[in-house]
Design a protein around this motif. Structure first.
Motif, mmCIF file in Angstrom:
data_model
loop_
_atom_site.group_PDB
_atom_site.id
_atom_site.type_symbol
_atom_site.label_atom_id
_atom_site.label_comp_id
_atom_site.label_asym_id
_atom_site.label_seq_id
_atom_site.Cartn_x
_atom_site.Cartn_y
_atom_site.Cartn_z
ATOM 1 N N ASP A 61 0.862 -1.172 0.000
ATOM 2 C CA ASP A 61 0.000 0.000 0.000
ATOM 3 C C ASP A 61 0.903 1.228 0.000
ATOM 4 N N TYR A 62 0.973 1.907 -1.158
ATOM 5 C CA TYR A 62 1.887 3.021 -1.325
ATOM 6 C C TYR A 62 1.288 4.366 -0.928
ATOM 7 N N GLU A 63 0.058 4.363 -0.485
ATOM 8 C CA GLU A 63 -0.609 5.637 -0.212
ATOM 9 C C GLU A 63 0.145 6.458 0.829
ATOM 10 N N GLU A 64 0.641 5.785 1.854
ATOM 11 C CA GLU A 64 1.366 6.479 2.910
ATOM 12 C C GLU A 64 2.659 7.095 2.379
ATOM 13 N N LEU A 65 3.330 6.352 1.490
ATOM 14 C CA LEU A 65 4.572 6.863 0.917
ATOM 15 C C LEU A 65 4.310 8.077 0.026
#
Length: 345
Positions: A61-65
């Motif tokens: 899940d790349y949303e945080e990055l």
């Protein structure tokens, strides 16, 4: 997808029995945690297993990055590369965040950064003194769009080794290519001091010897004024050079002479227009002794040497000496500096 070897998988199984190891690998395949690389060879056992596998990783899940890149990284760092390569950012995130913290702290101080050495700055930012020099620091900077000049660093060369028999100004400073000749000439000057004789080398009154360490002198040039005492760097001094009579040694002289001649008067630099000349009598002595030895006795020139010379070196010598030098070089031979010794000085 990342590749993993059968050996690694069997090591992770914790089983010694091959049948149990086989079942372990088959279980991972059934769970779709690994996929065999069909092109890899079999291990030669029964039942057979492929020797390489694809390791299926969970989708991150790349949303945080993405949020971090957009809102938490200093504006001085360009984030477009990482936004298009999120997996790379995940791997380099630790180093990017440390760089961002450093830039943030410098901005908070509100003063210009004082220049420090490359390794000192590297440790200051990442806690690793070789990170910029030997590790992935330069790659991180490139990904962040940060130039080395923005870190305000300077490179450091190896300190110059030198020996001053006197501190007079003006004096003759002799730069030597090789270590043995430096030691021999130093012993010669020390004997001259003890015995009250003139400080002469090949008839030239010489006050200081500098060990150039081959091409090392070219790297040390910018720091010449910092490495030596003021009486050595004085613009009134005469600068001479003596090295091997081969393409490499002549090339070192020509490049060094050009650097000194085009130097600057700033602190740490060298005098503008300061000429470095070859120690003519020393090279003539090399030719004299080479005639006695004979061409067959001389060593062969390395094929890797750069043969592009400007001709500046030869301009100081007589036509006869230049012809003799070219004859030796064109025959694939060279005269090492060590052909002369203390008995010749």
């Amino acid at each position: 997808m990342k590749k993993i070897s059968l050996e690694q998988l069997l090591g992770e199984s914790g089983e010694d029995n091959y049948r149990e190891q086989y079942q372990y690998v088959c279980g991972l395949i059934e769970k779709q945690q690994i996929l065999p690389v069909k092109s890899s060879p079999l291990n030669g056992k029964k039942p057979a297993l492929h020797q390489s596998y694809w390791l299926a990783e969970a989708v991150l899940d790349y949303e945080e990055l993405i949020e971090e890149l957009k809102f938490c990284i200093m504006p001085a760092i360009r984030t477009d590369y990482y936004l298009n390569h999120l997996e790379t950012y995940r791997e380099e995130r630790k180093w990017v965040r440390l760089l961002s913290r450093y830039l943030s702290e410098q901005g908070a101080k509100g003063v210009s950064t004082e220049c420090v050495s490359l390794n000192e700055r590297s440790f200051q930012i990442w806690g690793r003194e070789k990170f910029l020099q030997r590790e992935q620091g330069r790659k991180i900077l490139a990904h962040c769009g940060v130039g080395m000049e923005e870190l305000c660093v300077y490179n450091t060369a190896e300190p110059l080794a030198y020996y001053s028999a006197c501190r007079r100004i003006p004096q003759t400073v002799l730069i030597l290519e090789n270590k043995d000749t430096f030691y021999s000439m130093r012993r010669h000057l020390m004997d001259c001091l003890c015995e009250g004789r003139k400080l002469q080398i090949f008839g030239v009154e010489t006050g200081t010897l500098v060990y150039g360490a081959g091409k090392g002198i070219l790297r040390s040039y910018e720091d010449f004024g910092f490495c030596v005492e003021p009486h050595i760097n004085a613009s009134q001094n005469e600068m001479l050079y003596f090295g091997d009579l081969d393409y490499e040694g002549i090339g070192i002289y020509e490049r060094l002479a050009a650097l000194f001649e085009n130097g600057d008067m700033e602190e740490g630099g060298c005098g503008e227009g300061h000429k470095v000349k070859p120690l003519i009598r020393a090279y003539e002595k090399m030719l004299e002794k080479a005639k006695v030895c004979g061409a067959d006795f001389l060593p062969e020139t390395s094929e890797k040497q750069n043969r592009n010379l400007s001709g500046a070196f030869f301009s100081y010598f007589s036509r006869q000496a230049v012809d003799e030098m070219n004859c030796i070089l064109e025959a694939g031979k060279y005269i090492p500096q060590e052909i002369v010794n203390r008995t010749d000085f």
